[in-house]
Design a protein around this motif. Structure first.
Motif, PDB file in Angstrom:
ATOM      1  N   LEU A  14       1.062  -6.563 -16.562  1.00  0.00           N
ATOM      2  CA  LEU A  14       0.979  -7.758 -15.708  1.00  0.00           C
ATOM      3  C   LEU A  14       2.252  -8.598 -15.817  1.00  0.00           C
ATOM      4  O   LEU A  14       2.747  -9.118 -14.807  1.00  0.00           O
ATOM      5  N   ARG A  15       2.792  -8.728 -17.027  1.00  0.00           N
ATOM      6  CA  ARG A  15       4.050  -9.474 -17.213  1.00  0.00           C
ATOM      7  C   ARG A  15       5.192  -8.804 -16.460  1.00  0.00           C
ATOM      8  O   ARG A  15       5.999  -9.467 -15.804  1.00  0.00           O
ATOM      9  N   ARG A  16       5.260  -7.483 -16.537  1.00  0.00           N
ATOM     10  CA  ARG A  16       6.330  -6.747 -15.843  1.00  0.00           C
ATOM     11  C   ARG A  16       6.213  -6.922 -14.324  1.00  0.00           C
ATOM     12  O   ARG A  16       7.217  -7.125 -13.638  1.00  0.00           O
ATOM     13  N   ILE A  17       5.008  -6.845 -13.801  1.00  0.00           N
ATOM     14  CA  ILE A  17       4.815  -7.042 -12.360  1.00  0.00           C
ATOM     15  C   ILE A  17       5.182  -8.472 -11.967  1.00  0.00           C
ATOM     16  O   ILE A  17       5.852  -8.691 -10.962  1.00  0.00           O
ATOM     17  N   ARG A  18       4.742  -9.436 -12.766  1.00  0.00           N
ATOM     18  CA  ARG A  18       5.057 -10.845 -12.490  1.00  0.00           C
ATOM     19  C   ARG A  18       6.568 -11.047 -12.454  1.00  0.00           C
ATOM     20  O   ARG A  18       7.090 -11.748 -11.588  1.00  0.00           O
ATOM     21  N   ASN A  19       7.305 -10.422 -13.370  1.00  0.00           N
ATOM     22  CA  ASN A  19       8.765 -10.526 -13.372  1.00  0.00           C
ATOM     23  C   ASN A  19       9.384  -9.857 -12.140  1.00  0.00           C
ATOM     24  O   ASN A  19      10.369 -10.349 -11.597  1.00  0.00           O
ATOM     25  N   LEU A  20       8.829  -8.730 -11.710  1.00  0.00           N
ATOM     26  CA  LEU A  20       9.349  -8.021 -10.541  1.00  0.00           C
ATOM     27  C   LEU A  20       9.168  -8.811  -9.241  1.00  0.00           C
ATOM     28  O   LEU A  20      10.018  -8.753  -8.351  1.00  0.00           O
ATOM     29  N   ILE A  21       8.067  -9.542  -9.137  1.00  0.00           N
ATOM     30  CA  ILE A  21       7.792 -10.256  -7.890  1.00  0.00           C
ATOM     31  C   ILE A  21       8.222 -11.720  -7.939  1.00  0.00           C
ATOM     32  O   ILE A  21       8.087 -12.422  -6.938  1.00  0.00           O
ATOM     33  N   GLN A  22       8.749 -12.143  -9.065  1.00  0.00           N
ATOM     34  CA  GLN A  22       9.150 -13.546  -9.229  1.00  0.00           C
ATOM     35  C   GLN A  22      10.170 -13.936  -8.151  1.00  0.00           C
ATOM     36  O   GLN A  22      11.157 -13.246  -7.923  1.00  0.00           O
ATOM     37  N   GLY A  23       9.889 -15.033  -7.446  1.00  0.00           N
ATOM     38  CA  GLY A  23      10.791 -15.539  -6.421  1.00  0.00           C
ATOM     39  C   GLY A  23      10.694 -14.810  -5.093  1.00  0.00           C
ATOM     40  O   GLY A  23      11.471 -15.079  -4.180  1.00  0.00           O
ATOM     41  N   GLN A  24       9.755 -13.889  -4.964  1.00  0.00           N
ATOM     42  CA  GLN A  24       9.575 -13.141  -3.718  1.00  0.00           C
ATOM     43  C   GLN A  24       8.157 -13.349  -3.201  1.00  0.00           C
ATOM     44  O   GLN A  24       7.249 -13.684  -3.975  1.00  0.00           O
ATOM     45  N   GLN A  25       8.001 -13.154  -1.910  1.00  0.00           N
ATOM     46  CA  GLN A  25       6.649 -13.213  -1.367  1.00  0.00           C
ATOM     47  C   GLN A  25       5.945 -11.911  -1.698  1.00  0.00           C
ATOM     48  O   GLN A  25       6.496 -10.828  -1.495  1.00  0.00           O
ATOM     49  N   ALA A  26       4.767 -12.039  -2.217  1.00  0.00           N
ATOM     50  CA  ALA A  26       3.993 -10.852  -2.594  1.00  0.00           C
ATOM     51  C   ALA A  26       2.516 -11.119  -2.337  1.00  0.00           C
ATOM     52  O   ALA A  26       2.076 -12.278  -2.306  1.00  0.00           O
ATOM     53  N   TYR A  27       1.785 -10.058  -2.152  1.00  0.00           N
ATOM     54  CA  TYR A  27       0.338 -10.159  -1.996  1.00  0.00           C
ATOM     55  C   TYR A  27      -0.279  -8.830  -2.408  1.00  0.00           C
ATOM     56  O   TYR A  27       0.402  -7.818  -2.496  1.00  0.00           O
ATOM     57  N   MET A  28      -1.578  -8.861  -2.667  1.00  0.00           N
ATOM     58  CA  MET A  28      -2.309  -7.648  -3.040  1.00  0.00           C
ATOM     59  C   MET A  28      -3.186  -7.214  -1.878  1.00  0.00           C
ATOM     60  O   MET A  28      -3.790  -8.048  -1.213  1.00  0.00           O
ATOM     61  N   VAL A  29      -3.232  -5.920  -1.668  1.00  0.00           N
ATOM     62  CA  VAL A  29      -4.131  -5.349  -0.672  1.00  0.00           C
ATOM     63  C   VAL A  29      -5.056  -4.408  -1.423  1.00  0.00           C
ATOM     64  O   VAL A  29      -4.610  -3.407  -1.983  1.00  0.00           O
ATOM     65  N   GLY A  30      -6.319  -4.751  -1.455  1.00  0.00           N
ATOM     66  CA  GLY A  30      -7.283  -3.925  -2.168  1.00  0.00           C
ATOM     67  C   GLY A  30      -8.066  -3.047  -1.211  1.00  0.00           C
ATOM     68  O   GLY A  30      -8.017  -3.222   0.004  1.00  0.00           O
ATOM     69  N   GLY A  31      -8.787  -2.116  -1.757  1.00  0.00           N
ATOM     70  CA  GLY A  31      -9.702  -1.310  -0.948  1.00  0.00           C
ATOM     71  C   GLY A  31     -10.992  -2.095  -0.816  1.00  0.00           C
ATOM     72  O   GLY A  31     -11.057  -3.098  -0.124  1.00  0.00           O
ATOM     73  N   VAL A  32     -12.006  -1.665  -1.519  1.00  0.00           N
ATOM     74  CA  VAL A  32     -13.250  -2.423  -1.608  1.00  0.00           C
ATOM     75  C   VAL A  32     -13.066  -3.373  -2.779  1.00  0.00           C
ATOM     76  O   VAL A  32     -13.054  -2.958  -3.935  1.00  0.00           O
TER      77      VAL A  32
END
Length: 167
Positions: A14-32
């Motif tokens: 989660l920390r690595r993902i947070r660092n990767l998306i920091q300062g960028q627009q991001a969103y999650m697309v889930g299935g169900v």
């Protein structure tokens, strides 16, 4: 386990993902969507594109799809949803076959299966009562056939044991 569940229990990832998306627009697309999707989206501080988990469970099934289309007034083929027992299947199929004598093949789809699994069909011409029912239907006009008194003998003659063997 699904990806969201694995991520929920992996603070390092989660920390690595947070660092990767920091300062960028991001969103999650889930299935169900489910609760772990909400937890991961909250932890990352990103929006989750999808319905609430309770809504997803209700409408993401084949029965839910029929429910949505029927509620919206969209024309759908004859059928029924939310069938939970073999007895209920027999009763519902008998009534559907009686109401729609022109349908020669009925399709069954299990809510809980994906990728083409959980699908079966039944050709009513193979049922013992089919010839007799077609004769009765031809004997009555379509308007008269819709009357309950014309259908009484038909419903009692149903032998749905071939349906049971395919399911």
């Amino acid at each position: 386990m699904c990806l969201s569940t694995l991520l929920k229990y992996s603070p390092r990832t989660l920390r690595r993902i947070r660092n990767l998306i920091q300062g960028q627009q991001a969103y999650m697309v889930g299935g169900v969507t489910h609760l772990d999707d909400l937890a991961v989206a909250d932890e990352l501080g990103v929006p989750l594109l999808g319905p609430e988990p309770a809504v997803a469970r209700l409408y993401s099934t084949k029965s839910g799809g029929r429910r949505i289309f029927t509620g919206a007034g969209v024309t759908v083929p004859p059928g029924q949803w939310d069938i939970y027992s073999l007895q209920q299947l027999h009763e519902t199929l008998a009534q559907l076959m009686t109401d729609h004598m022109e349908v020669r093949r009925w399709l069954f789809k299990m809510d809980s299966e994906m990728g083409g699994r959980g699908t079966a069909y039944c050709d009513v011409s193979h049922l013992n009562c089919s010839t007799w029912a077609q004769q009765e239907y031809s004997h009555h006009s379509p308007e008269r056939w819709r009357k309950a008194w014309a259908q009484v003998g038909w419903i009692t003659h149903y032998d749905l044991s071939p349906v049971t063997s395919i399911l």
